[in-house]
Write a protein that holds these residues in place. Structure first.
Motif, PDB file in Angstrom:
ATOM      1  N   MET A 296      22.292 -23.504  11.084  1.00  0.00           N
ATOM      2  CA  MET A 296      22.579 -24.828  10.523  1.00  0.00           C
ATOM      3  C   MET A 296      23.925 -24.788   9.786  1.00  0.00           C
ATOM      4  O   MET A 296      24.115 -23.981   8.879  1.00  0.00           O
ATOM      5  CB  MET A 296      21.472 -25.245   9.548  1.00  0.00           C
ATOM      6  CG  MET A 296      21.683 -26.615   8.914  1.00  0.00           C
ATOM      7  SD  MET A 296      20.430 -27.051   7.687  1.00  0.00           S
ATOM      8  CE  MET A 296      18.956 -27.144   8.706  1.00  0.00           C
ATOM      9  N   ASP A 297      24.874 -25.656  10.181  1.00  0.00           N
ATOM     10  CA  ASP A 297      26.158 -25.673   9.489  1.00  0.00           C
ATOM     11  C   ASP A 297      26.067 -26.509   8.217  1.00  0.00           C
ATOM     12  O   ASP A 297      25.071 -27.177   7.952  1.00  0.00           O
ATOM     13  CB  ASP A 297      27.276 -26.170  10.410  1.00  0.00           C
ATOM     14  CG  ASP A 297      27.035 -27.592  10.901  1.00  0.00           C
ATOM     15  OD1 ASP A 297      26.343 -28.366  10.218  1.00  0.00           O
ATOM     16  OD2 ASP A 297      27.559 -27.941  11.983  1.00  0.00           O
ATOM     17  N   ILE A 298      27.142 -26.478   7.410  1.00  0.00           N
ATOM     18  CA  ILE A 298      27.124 -27.122   6.105  1.00  0.00           C
ATOM     19  C   ILE A 298      26.952 -28.638   6.216  1.00  0.00           C
ATOM     20  O   ILE A 298      26.267 -29.258   5.396  1.00  0.00           O
ATOM     21  CB  ILE A 298      28.409 -26.777   5.303  1.00  0.00           C
ATOM     22  CG1 ILE A 298      28.332 -27.332   3.890  1.00  0.00           C
ATOM     23  CG2 ILE A 298      29.645 -27.278   6.022  1.00  0.00           C
ATOM     24  CD1 ILE A 298      27.233 -26.740   3.053  1.00  0.00           C
ATOM     25  N   LEU A 299      27.567 -29.249   7.239  1.00  0.00           N
ATOM     26  CA  LEU A 299      27.457 -30.695   7.390  1.00  0.00           C
ATOM     27  C   LEU A 299      26.023 -31.108   7.725  1.00  0.00           C
ATOM     28  O   LEU A 299      25.514 -32.114   7.207  1.00  0.00           O
ATOM     29  CB  LEU A 299      28.417 -31.192   8.476  1.00  0.00           C
ATOM     30  CG  LEU A 299      28.501 -32.715   8.645  1.00  0.00           C
ATOM     31  CD1 LEU A 299      28.903 -33.384   7.339  1.00  0.00           C
ATOM     32  CD2 LEU A 299      29.480 -33.086   9.757  1.00  0.00           C
ATOM     33  N   GLU A 300      25.378 -30.352   8.574  1.00  0.00           N
ATOM     34  CA  GLU A 300      23.986 -30.658   8.902  1.00  0.00           C
ATOM     35  C   GLU A 300      23.092 -30.486   7.678  1.00  0.00           C
ATOM     36  O   GLU A 300      22.173 -31.284   7.455  1.00  0.00           O
ATOM     37  CB  GLU A 300      23.495 -29.760  10.037  1.00  0.00           C
ATOM     38  CG  GLU A 300      22.095 -30.107  10.525  1.00  0.00           C
ATOM     39  CD  GLU A 300      21.627 -29.220  11.665  1.00  0.00           C
ATOM     40  OE1 GLU A 300      20.500 -29.433  12.143  1.00  0.00           O
ATOM     41  OE2 GLU A 300      22.391 -28.310  12.061  1.00  0.00           O
ATOM     42  N   PHE A 301      23.375 -29.463   6.880  1.00  0.00           N
ATOM     43  CA  PHE A 301      22.612 -29.242   5.637  1.00  0.00           C
ATOM     44  C   PHE A 301      22.773 -30.437   4.698  1.00  0.00           C
ATOM     45  O   PHE A 301      21.795 -30.948   4.142  1.00  0.00           O
ATOM     46  CB  PHE A 301      23.088 -27.960   4.949  1.00  0.00           C
ATOM     47  CG  PHE A 301      22.409 -27.681   3.637  1.00  0.00           C
ATOM     48  CD1 PHE A 301      21.105 -27.213   3.607  1.00  0.00           C
ATOM     49  CD2 PHE A 301      23.080 -27.897   2.442  1.00  0.00           C
ATOM     50  CE1 PHE A 301      20.466 -26.962   2.388  1.00  0.00           C
ATOM     51  CE2 PHE A 301      22.457 -27.649   1.224  1.00  0.00           C
ATOM     52  CZ  PHE A 301      21.148 -27.178   1.199  1.00  0.00           C
TER      53      PHE A 301
ATOM     54  N   GLU B 296      20.333 -35.902  16.154  1.00  0.00           N
ATOM     55  CA  GLU B 296      20.821 -34.957  15.156  1.00  0.00           C
ATOM     56  C   GLU B 296      20.875 -35.611  13.776  1.00  0.00           C
ATOM     57  O   GLU B 296      21.187 -36.800  13.644  1.00  0.00           O
ATOM     58  CB  GLU B 296      22.211 -34.468  15.539  1.00  0.00           C
ATOM     59  CG  GLU B 296      22.294 -33.780  16.900  1.00  0.00           C
ATOM     60  CD  GLU B 296      23.730 -33.470  17.287  1.00  0.00           C
ATOM     61  OE1 GLU B 296      24.433 -32.840  16.478  1.00  0.00           O
ATOM     62  OE2 GLU B 296      24.148 -33.882  18.391  1.00  0.00           O
TER      63      GLU B 296
ATOM     64  N   THR C 287      23.046 -35.149  11.488  1.00  0.00           N
ATOM     65  CA  THR C 287      24.422 -35.533  11.163  1.00  0.00           C
ATOM     66  C   THR C 287      24.724 -36.963  11.602  1.00  0.00           C
ATOM     67  O   THR C 287      25.466 -37.691  10.931  1.00  0.00           O
ATOM     68  CB  THR C 287      25.417 -34.559  11.828  1.00  0.00           C
ATOM     69  OG1 THR C 287      25.116 -33.228  11.405  1.00  0.00           O
ATOM     70  CG2 THR C 287      26.846 -34.881  11.432  1.00  0.00           C
TER      71      THR C 287
END
Length: 220
Positions: free
Chosen positions: A1-6, A186, A188
């Protein structure tokens, strides 16, 4: 999980929690205007803590069991009118997204244009319905046809102004921010939609102020 998704999951969780808190309180203290029982929880989804603050500061003044004097200024009343419009638009846009996604719709080979058309149509329908259910109880002598005409007159400019902000952000997301734009499956994507709703609210606020000032729309 990348920071934007978090960040997206956190933002969606905060929005959902805000909606639940408002809904729980509204069940105990229903609004005088029935449609606002739906409007406030929807606003919680994209405005989050701002919706919570404005609900408990201004929204509860219009609860059926509230005895306090209504001291809201013009800015607060226009904010509520904008919230009412934005909730209808938000619901329509949220309904339109899965329609385009699951049916794989495109317009001139563009998924974004399909989103624009379907979501604008759905937002307009829900926006006018929300307006109708606000106007009709206050002006029953106008009847359904008269109230519908008043609803279209009161909501059209406000809705167009909302969609300008929202669609503008969608274009930025699609063409500038992402090489491969996120999909509705998603988290995001829905973070981007939350931001789009906030920007739509901001672009709609001046339109609602003008409509209220001209007497085309009543301050709520």
């Amino acid at each position: 999980m990348d920071i934007l998704e978090f960040i997206a999951w956190i933002s969606l969780a905060v929005g959902a929690l805000s909606s639940v808190i408002i809904l729980v309180d509204i069940i105990q203290h229903p609004q005088m205007m029935t449609i606002m029982n739906i409007v406030w929880p929807i606003n919680g989804w994209f405005l989050g803590p701002v919706a919570l603050w404005t609900y408990f500061k201004w929204g509860k003044l219009k609860a059926k069991d509230n005895q306090a004097e209504d001291r809201r200024g013009q800015g607060a009343k226009v904010f509520l009118s904008t919230s009412h419009c934005s909730a209808g638009c938000t619901l329509g846009d949220a309904v339109g997204v899965p329609i385009v996604f699951f049916l794989g719709l495109t317009l001139f080979n563009s998924t974004l244009l399909a989103h624009y058309v379907v979501e604008f149509t759905a937002a307009y329908v829900f926006g006018v319905l929300f307006q109708l259910f606000a106007i009709l109880p206050m002006n029953r002598e106008r009847g359904w046809k008269g109230a519908l005409k008043d609803s279209i007159k009161a909501d059209t400019l406000s809705l167009v102004a909302f969609e300008v902000g929202m669609f503008g952000w969608m274009a930025i997301v699609h063409f500038i921010l992402f090489q491969n734009p996120p999909m509705p499956s998603e988290a995001t994507y829905w973070l981007m939609m939350q931001i789009a709703m906030i920007l739509g609210f901001l672009t709609s606020y001046p339109a609602n102020w003008w409509l209220v000032q001209k007497g085309i729309k009543e301050a709520m």
